[in-house]
Each structure stands twice: as structure tokens, then as C-alpha cells.
Design an enzyme around this catalytic site. Structure first.
Site, short mmCIF file in Angstrom:
data_model
loop_
_atom_site.label_atom_id
_atom_site.label_comp_id
_atom_site.label_asym_id
_atom_site.label_seq_id
_atom_site.Cartn_x
_atom_site.Cartn_y
_atom_site.Cartn_z
N ARG A 159 0.86 -1.19 0.00
CA ARG A 159 0.00 0.00 0.00
C ARG A 159 0.89 1.24 0.00
O ARG A 159 1.99 1.23 0.60
CB ARG A 159 -0.87 0.04 1.26
CG ARG A 159 -2.08 -0.86 1.20
CD ARG A 159 -3.15 -0.35 0.23
NE ARG A 159 -4.34 -1.17 0.25
CZ ARG A 159 -4.59 -2.20 -0.59
NH1 ARG A 159 -3.73 -2.54 -1.52
NH2 ARG A 159 -5.72 -2.87 -0.49
N HIS A 218 -1.39 0.72 -9.76
CA HIS A 218 -2.05 -0.21 -8.83
C HIS A 218 -2.68 -1.37 -9.63
O HIS A 218 -3.88 -1.61 -9.56
CB HIS A 218 -3.12 0.52 -7.99
CG HIS A 218 -3.47 -0.24 -6.73
ND1 HIS A 218 -3.67 0.39 -5.52
CD2 HIS A 218 -3.66 -1.56 -6.49
CE1 HIS A 218 -3.97 -0.51 -4.60
NE2 HIS A 218 -3.98 -1.70 -5.17
P1 NAP Z 1 -2.09 -11.74 4.22
O1 NAP Z 1 -2.37 -13.11 3.72
O2 NAP Z 1 -2.90 -11.17 5.33
O3 NAP Z 1 -0.53 -11.71 4.64
C1 NAP Z 1 0.04 -10.63 5.32
C2 NAP Z 1 1.44 -11.01 5.73
O4 NAP Z 1 2.05 -9.87 6.35
C3 NAP Z 1 1.49 -12.14 6.78
O5 NAP Z 1 2.57 -13.00 6.51
C4 NAP Z 1 1.72 -11.38 8.10
O6 NAP Z 1 2.43 -12.11 9.08
C5 NAP Z 1 2.59 -10.23 7.61
N1 NAP Z 1 2.53 -9.11 8.54
C6 NAP Z 1 1.46 -8.37 8.91
N2 NAP Z 1 1.80 -7.42 9.82
C7 NAP Z 1 3.12 -7.58 10.03
C8 NAP Z 1 4.07 -6.93 10.86
N3 NAP Z 1 3.71 -5.91 11.68
N4 NAP Z 1 5.34 -7.37 10.83
C9 NAP Z 1 5.72 -8.41 10.05
N5 NAP Z 1 4.88 -9.07 9.22
C10 NAP Z 1 3.59 -8.66 9.21
O7 NAP Z 1 -2.17 -10.69 3.02
P2 NAP Z 1 -2.01 -10.95 1.45
O8 NAP Z 1 -3.22 -11.52 0.86
O9 NAP Z 1 -0.73 -11.66 1.22
O10 NAP Z 1 -1.90 -9.43 0.93
C11 NAP Z 1 -0.92 -8.55 1.43
C12 NAP Z 1 -1.21 -7.12 1.02
O11 NAP Z 1 -0.96 -6.95 -0.37
C13 NAP Z 1 -2.66 -6.67 1.17
O12 NAP Z 1 -2.95 -6.32 2.51
C14 NAP Z 1 -2.72 -5.48 0.24
O13 NAP Z 1 -2.41 -4.30 0.94
C15 NAP Z 1 -1.65 -5.78 -0.79
N6 NAP Z 1 -2.22 -6.04 -2.12
C16 NAP Z 1 -1.87 -5.23 -3.15
C17 NAP Z 1 -2.39 -5.47 -4.40
C18 NAP Z 1 -1.99 -4.61 -5.56
O14 NAP Z 1 -2.61 -4.71 -6.61
N7 NAP Z 1 -0.98 -3.79 -5.43
C19 NAP Z 1 -3.27 -6.53 -4.60
C20 NAP Z 1 -3.60 -7.33 -3.53
C21 NAP Z 1 -3.09 -7.08 -2.28
P3 NAP Z 1 1.79 -13.44 9.73
O15 NAP Z 1 1.83 -14.48 8.62
O16 NAP Z 1 2.71 -13.79 10.83
O17 NAP Z 1 0.39 -13.09 10.14
C1 GLV Z 2 -5.75 -4.57 -3.98
O1 GLV Z 2 -4.98 -3.70 -3.78
C2 GLV Z 2 -6.22 -5.48 -2.99
O2 GLV Z 2 -5.99 -5.24 -1.80
O3 GLV Z 2 -6.84 -6.47 -3.37
#
Ligand code: NAP
Ligand code: GLV
Length: 306
Positions: free
Chosen positions: A221, A269
Site C-alpha cells: 500500500r 495499482h
Molecule cells: P495476508 O495473507 O494477510 O498476509 C500478510 C502477511 O504480512 C502475513 O505474513 C503477516 O504475518 C505479515 N505481517 C502483517 N503485519 C506484520 C508486521 N507488523 N510485521 C511483520 N509481518 C507482518 O495478506 P495478502 O493476501 O498476502 O496481501 C498482502 C497485502 O498486499 C494486502 O494487505 C494489500 O495491501 C496488498 N495487495 C496489493 C495489491 C496490488 O494490486 N498492489 C493486490 C492485492 C493485495 P503473519 O503471517 O505472521 O500473520
Molecule cells: C488490492 O490492492 C487489494 O488489496 O486487493
């Protein structure tokens, strides 16, 4: 069952049609002030007014992975917040990160420039062992990216809140191992959720811990990055460049220095887009799970904020 749809930046009609096909018995309409009291809402960045009017909602289904926009709202404690888990996003994210990584590592940007000038020039092969890839966030997306990157035989490191055991990934966890993780990384991929703990985590002081010649691939983000710190770090030579998909203000304003910096790649994005068919199928299956009395996967832990 009644479902409201409220999608900022998306046309609601195709979503309503697709949801109606997946859930034939449901009454589904676009949210407008004063809309019917619903059981569920399907949302992307909804206004506070929706939540104020609908405290009885069982579930708010977010049509994205990141729930930071929802966590800023006041939502009744009895309402579950359910994120999208994967639904075709992780493979897109793996493509995006591998593309940015390989473009940088293999210097395809330099070849493109040389080709534009009609020049046939080789670059010296680089040692991939000198380009360890550190992934911040080893969740749904981070783990998929780690798997894809390791296929190209780069050393892969990951940092998360809790330690992970993933084949081919050196795991670091928690604040105490953050600097150690950074110091061992040269390519840094940000896939953290935006929370109070992670806001501004990519700033001068942290990025200086990366190996010299570091490269940032930022797909989490916008508010993770202190934007003012990036260009000086590149111009001083500590960072070789960055690929940025997310920004503090989106769309990125005209004239922002990122647009014109020769070492920065900007995308709008677009690294992992929400896919409607997969998303609707996932929401329908979560609604069926609720009907069986199960807790749907992707239920957000409000205390953690993701
Ligand atoms: P997720 O499954 O919730 O994974 C989040 C990861 O971050 C987990 O491994 C978590 O640790 C770790 N984490 C959270 N807080 C932390 C901290 N304070 N210190 C260290 N590690 C931490 O999320 P996801 O589905 O992979 O998605 C991640 C992010 O990608 C989303 O929240 C979104 O902002 C972004 N995103 C961007 C796009 C885009 O198009 N640019 C698209 C989709 C998502 P634990 O495993 O220990 O809980
Ligand atoms: C996109 O940024 C998502 O969080 O799915």
C-alpha cells in the site's frame, strides 16, 4: 437473503448480475442511502454511511485482499469483515514481481534503451547469489511470490509476524529480526498489509539497512513508503531503483517526481487485479459456508488489522 453492493471505482451492475447468477435466491441491489436492511454487503472502499445504516450486517465481503480502507471505518462488532483470499490474485502478483525482478537483474531496461539507439551491446552476466530477494509479508500473496521467485534460483528470504517454515525460504519474524532480514536482502518486495505497525515502514532509516545496490518492488500500500525518502536514496546510489505499483495518493498526481525518474517504474495499482468471476464464486462459497454454521476463510482479525 439480502445483499447490498457498494463498490467505489467499479460499476456495480456486472457485479450484481454475476452475484445474482451465483446466488439465485438472493435479493441483491446497489447500496444507496436508505437501501433495504441487508444480511451481507459486497464492498470496495464503502462510505461510513453504509455501515452506520446497516449495523445488522452479518458480513462485509471486501472484493480485495487489503482491508485497510475498511479498518479505518467504524463497523459494528457483530459484523464479520471478510477479505478476498487469492481468487486469482496471487498468480498475478507472482508474475508482476518476477517481471520486475528479472527486468532489473537481467538489465532488460538497459537492453531496451540500447535497442532504441540501434546498439548491439552485451551486459556482463550477474551472479544471482548476489541478489537475495527479501519478501516482507509471507501471507497468501507473499508465499506465492516466494515460490515463484525461488523457481529462478534466487536466494529467498521472508519476513512476517510469526515464523514460517517454507521450503527454500529463510524465515525472519517480528521486529527483533527486521534489520537482520533487511541486511540480508538486496531486492526488497513489500507485500505487507497496511496497519498501524506497518505504516511508513519503508523509510530512509529502514531502507539504509538493505545491501548496497538494493532494489525496491513495492506492491503493498502507498502509505507503507515515506515517498520523500525514495528518490534521494536512489540518487545517492544506495538503491539501484524501484518498481512501484501503489502510492500515497492514487492516481499518482501529474508532475510527481516518480513519473519521470529514470530508475523508477510506475504502474497504476495493477499488479494483482480483482477478477470478478473468481471473486463472486469465492463470496458465494463463503456465504454457503456461513449457512452451514462455519467461519468463512479470510475472516479478518480486527485486533491485528488484517
Ligand atoms: P495476508 O495473507 O494477510 O498476509 C500478510 C502477511 O504480512 C502475513 O505474513 C503477516 O504475518 C505479515 N505481517 C502483517 N503485519 C506484520 C508486521 N507488523 N510485521 C511483520 N509481518 C507482518 O495478506 P495478502 O493476501 O498476502 O496481501 C498482502 C497485502 O498486499 C494486502 O494487505 C494489500 O495491501 C496488498 N495487495 C496489493 C495489491 C496490488 O494490486 N498492489 C493486490 C492485492 C493485495 P503473519 O503471517 O505472521 O500473520
Ligand atoms: C488490492 O490492492 C487489494 O488489496 O486487493
Amino acid at each position: 437473503m439480502r445483499i447490498l453492493v457498494c463498490l467505489t471505482d467499479n460499476r456495480p451492475e456486472p457485479w450484481i448480475t454475476a452475484l445474482q447468477e451465483a446466488l439465485p435466491g438472493a435479493e441483491i441491489e446497489q447500496w444507496r442511502p436508505g437501501a433495504m436492511a441487508a444480511d451481507h454487503a459486497v464492498v470496495w472502499m464503502p462510505p461510513q454511511a453504509l455501515l452506520d445504516e446497516q449495523p445488522q450486517l452479518q458480513c462485509v465481503f471486501n472484493i480485495g485482499a487489503g482491508v485497510d480502507a475498511l479498518m479505518r471505518l467504524s463497523i459494528s462488532p457483530q459484523t464479520r469483515i471478510v477479505r478476498l483470499d487469492d481468487a486469482g490474485m496471487s498468480v498475478q502478483m507472482a508474475e508482476y514481481v518476477c517481471h520486475a525482478l528479472l527486468r532489473h537483474f537481467r538489465e532488460f531496461d538497459v537492453y531496451e534503451e540500447e535497442a532504441c539507439n540501434g546498439r548491439w551491446v552485451y551486459r556482463k552476466p550477474r551472479e544471482r547469489s548476489q541478489f537475495p530477494v527479501g519478501i516482507m509479508g509471507l501471507g497468501v500473496l507473499g508465499q506465492r511470490v516466494a515460490r515463484a521467485v525461488s523457481q529462478f534460483e534466487f536466494p529467498v528470504l521472508g519476513w512476517s509476524r510469526s515464523p514460517k517454515r517454507l521450503e527454500g525460504v529463510q524465515s525472519f519474524a517480528g521486529e527483533s529480526q527486521f534489520h537482520e532480514f533487511l541486511a540480508a536482502s538486496r531486492i526488497l518486495v513489500n507485500l505487507l498489509p497496511l496497519t498501524d505497525e506497518t505504516r511508513g515502514i519503508l523509510r530512509r532509516e529502514t531502507l539504509l539497512h538493505l545491501r548496497p545496490g538494493g532494489y525496491l518492488i513495492h506492491v503493498g500500500r502507498g502509505a507503507h513508503l515515506v515517498e520523500e525518502d525514495l528518490v534521494p536514496l536512489i540518487d545517492e546510489g544506495h538503491l539501484a531503483g524501484a518498481t512501484l505499483d501503489v502510492f500515497r495518493e492514487e492516481p499518482l498526481r501529474a508532475g510527481h517526481p516518480f513519473w519521470s525518474h529514470p530508475k523508477i517504474v510506475v504502474t497504476p495499482h495493477a499488479s494483482a487485479r480483482t477478477l470478478r468471476r473468481e471473486t463472486v464464486a469465492q463470496i458465494a462459497s463463503k456465504i454457503h459456508a456461513l449457512g452451514r454454521g462455519e467461519i468463512p476463510s479470510g475472516t479478518v482479525d480486527r485486533l491485528r488489522g488484517y
